[in-house]
Design a protein around this motif. Structure first.
Motif, PDB file in Angstrom:
ATOM      1  N   ASP A   1       2.047   1.907  -3.426  1.00  0.00           N
ATOM      2  CA  ASP A   1       0.915   2.367  -4.233  1.00  0.00           C
ATOM      3  C   ASP A   1       0.632   3.840  -3.961  1.00  0.00           C
ATOM      4  O   ASP A   1       0.404   4.627  -4.888  1.00  0.00           O
ATOM      5  CB  ASP A   1      -0.310   1.511  -3.925  1.00  0.00           C
ATOM      6  CG  ASP A   1      -1.502   1.872  -4.804  1.00  0.00           C
ATOM      7  OD1 ASP A   1      -1.314   1.983  -6.024  1.00  0.00           O
ATOM      8  OD2 ASP A   1      -2.600   2.053  -4.262  1.00  0.00           O
TER       9      ASP A   1
ATOM     10  N   THR B   1       0.825  -1.209   0.000  1.00  0.00           N
ATOM     11  CA  THR B   1       0.000   0.000   0.000  1.00  0.00           C
ATOM     12  C   THR B   1       0.853   1.250   0.000  1.00  0.00           C
ATOM     13  O   THR B   1       0.529   2.237  -0.684  1.00  0.00           O
ATOM     14  CB  THR B   1      -0.935   0.006   1.223  1.00  0.00           C
ATOM     15  OG1 THR B   1      -1.743  -1.173   1.171  1.00  0.00           O
ATOM     16  CG2 THR B   1      -1.827   1.225   1.214  1.00  0.00           C
TER      17      THR B   1
ATOM     18  N   THR C   1      -2.947  -2.316  -6.307  1.00  0.00           N
ATOM     19  CA  THR C   1      -2.065  -3.311  -5.694  1.00  0.00           C
ATOM     20  C   THR C   1      -2.442  -4.701  -6.171  1.00  0.00           C
ATOM     21  O   THR C   1      -3.597  -4.966  -6.507  1.00  0.00           O
ATOM     22  CB  THR C   1      -2.138  -3.272  -4.157  1.00  0.00           C
ATOM     23  OG1 THR C   1      -3.482  -3.541  -3.753  1.00  0.00           O
ATOM     24  CG2 THR C   1      -1.716  -1.908  -3.624  1.00  0.00           C
TER      25      THR C   1
END
Length: 563
Positions: free
Chosen positions: A363, A360, A407
């Motif tokens: 991302d 994350t 993701t």
């Protein structure tokens, strides 16, 4: 021979002449003392380039006036606007309003990959009523040009293209201890910026050199973001058509800088595609590509062309290639440059790009960068996708365009098709970790046998005709199986040489009680011991192989070859 500034200047003159930049002394240029443009060159280029469109002198003069009108008081914003015009061009509204508008390019990019015209180009409205190379551009290297601003300043060298001062050079002598290339940096970014800011409205990047150290960087960047250009060939892995790769240090880096970065085709390519200015910035950011980013993006682009599938079963295998980039390679910028090449390309006709990470935080980092690069990418539809369902909605009925970031974990056991289109390109970051698990997993439980696959299997099933590209710092075999061969690489050694990564230093010193420690290790069943060379035992240790080393790399090399 002492390598003075004058001799260094002469060396650059000769090298640049070999690359097609004729040399002109500053005092031979017809212009007023405070003028930084060579207006005659720019006017001649425009009239010659747009001869078929019957561009008039008034219209050419209107373009020049528009350039000069941009204020050097707000230097960053003016440079941002001019860099946009240099890269993408603008629309000229004709002097005769009945005539069709012209898409004007201030640099002729003929011979490079054709690009789609950007949407939302600026308009320049015309008032109503030399010797050219094959690409129509007029190239010059001008030295010792006196420019009068608040003070008179004389830059050591300037590359002009079509009368525009694109690259500014500042030299220092390596034999003078009190003069360093940091002084050259300060000369550009402090004194020249204060006294002749008009020069840097048009600047793509600057070069500082003492002959041994040769670095390029953005005028707005700190000194530590000026880097050497150490390669000439397209790829260390695939040096087609350009000879063997050159990755060098010292005075040889002057040759690779000129032959690599300042080659006319490559310089035009860099200006058009490899200088990134964010849509908004509080820090006056302007990112000029480094050599690993340029070559990786270019090689991957060409490889994706070959790998793209076709619905009729022809075409490639969908394996766009693997890029091995060690720490310091700047992978996120390489992805950004690659995305621009793909989105602007006439060949790919506005593809859809899906950027996939496995964490994350990665991302979030990429999303922040890409959503602030819509103008650079050439597509306003750049979006971070929060769920697979949202991605399905975004891809449904979409035939082109769009850059979507997500993701790998969103590709769970939902195998519903997202799109069968072939002009979808998936770019995976950290491709070795979670994006190569295509194999089936069988789990036996009290409820029976359960068959599952890894994230990558669901991703490939969802986008069966996409082309997949992998970025990794660890190119394991599984990575190559999914994404294809390594097409380019930037190693840790190069990162250390470029002063991006701090070198790991080991000093092998003898330790106390080495014989007793070896005996104890032998009792516990150890068969091999890597020890400092100073502790090499005089007699062999029964049942144990002793590897004496003086340097850390020797220990690592042994481990790499024997484990």
């Amino acid at each position: 021979m002492k390598f003075t500034e004058a001799k260094l200047e002469q060396a650059f003159i000769e090298l640049l002449e070999n690359e097609g930049f004729p040399h002109c002394l500053g005092n031979t240029i017809s212009r007023s003392d405070d003028e930084v443009l060579i207006e005659e060159d720019l006017k001649n280029y425009l009239l010659n380039r747009y001869k078929k469109e019957q561009l008039t002198e008034i219209e050419a003069q209107s373009i020049i006036l528009q350039l000069k009108t941009l204020s050097s008081a707000d230097l960053y914003e003016s440079n941002k606007k001019i860099m946009q015009w240099l890269a993408d061009g603008f629309i000229l509204k004709r002097e005769d309003r009945k005539q069709k508008d012209i898409h004007i390019e201030l640099i002729d990019y003929s011979g490079l990959d054709p690009q789609r015209k950007s949407n939302n180009l600026d308009n320049i409205v015309a008032e109503q009523q030399a010797k050219y190379s094959k690409d129509h551009n007029i190239y010059k290297f001008v030295n010792q040009l006196e420019i009068v601003g608040t003070e008179k300043r004389i830059p050591d060298g300037i590359i002009y293209i079509n009368g525009l001062p694109i690259v500014v050079f500042e030299f220092k002598s390596a034999i003078r201890e009190e003069a360093t290339i940091h002084n050259a940096f300060e000369q550009l970014t402090i004194r020249y910026k204060r006294d002749i800011p008009e020069l840097f409205k048009y600047n793509a990047f600057c070069i500082i050199s003492d002959g041994v150290n040769n670095k390029a960087g953005s005028f707005f960047a700190p000194y530590e973001f000026y880097y050497a250009w150490r390669r000439v060939a397209l790829s260390a892995y695939n040096a087609q058509a350009e000879g063997l790769a050159k990755e060098v240090d010292g005075i040889d880096s002057m040759f690779t800088l000129v032959q690599g970065m300042l080659n006319q085709n490559r310089l035009r390519d860099i200006i058009q595609n490899f200088i990134y200015i964010p849509d908004t910035s509080k820090k006056d950011e302007k990112i000029v590509c480094r050599y690993p980013q340029y070559y990786a993006a270019r090689v991957l682009y060409e490889n994706i062309k070959k790998a793209e599938k076709q619905l009729d079963g022809s075409g490639g295998n969908g394996k766009g290639g693997t890029y091995f980039g060690a720490t310091g390679s700047g992978k996120s910028f390489t992805m950004l440059y690659l995305t621009r090449l793909l989105m602007k390309s006439e060949y790919f006709a506005s593809p859809t790009i899906v950027l996939i990470t496995d964490r994350t935080d990665l991302d979030d980092q990429l999303s922040g960068q890409f959503t602030n690069a819509k103008s650079f990418i050439g597509d306003n539809n750049v979006k971070s996708v929060k769920s697979r369902a949202e991605l399905r909605v975004l891809l449904q009925d979409r035939q082109s365009g769009g850059v979507f970031l997500t993701t790998i974990h969103k590709f769970t056991q939902d195998t519903e098709l997202l799109t069968e289109r072939t002009n979808v390109i998936c770019i995976s970051d950290e491709a070795h970790r979670t994006q190569t698990n295509l194999d089936q997993k069988v789990k036996v439980t009290s409820k029976g046998v359960k068959k599952t696959f890894g994230f990558a299997k669901y991703l490939h099933d969802s986008l069966p005709n996409a082309t997949f590209v992998g970025f990794t710092g660890t190119p394991i075999d599984a990575t190559l199986d999914v994404f294809g061969k390594v097409v380019d690489a930037y190693t840790m050694t190069e990162s250390v040489r470029d002063e991006i990564t701090v070198p790991l230093v080991y000093e092998g010193r003898p330790v106390y009680n080495a014989a007793e420690r070896l005996a104890e290790a032998q009792k516990h069943g150890f068969k091999v011991a890597i020890i400092p060379k100073g502790n090499t035992p005089k007699k062999a240790v029964k049942g144990m192989k002793i590897i004496p080393v003086a340097y850390l790399y020797q220990a690592l090399q042994y481990l790499a070859e024997n484990i």
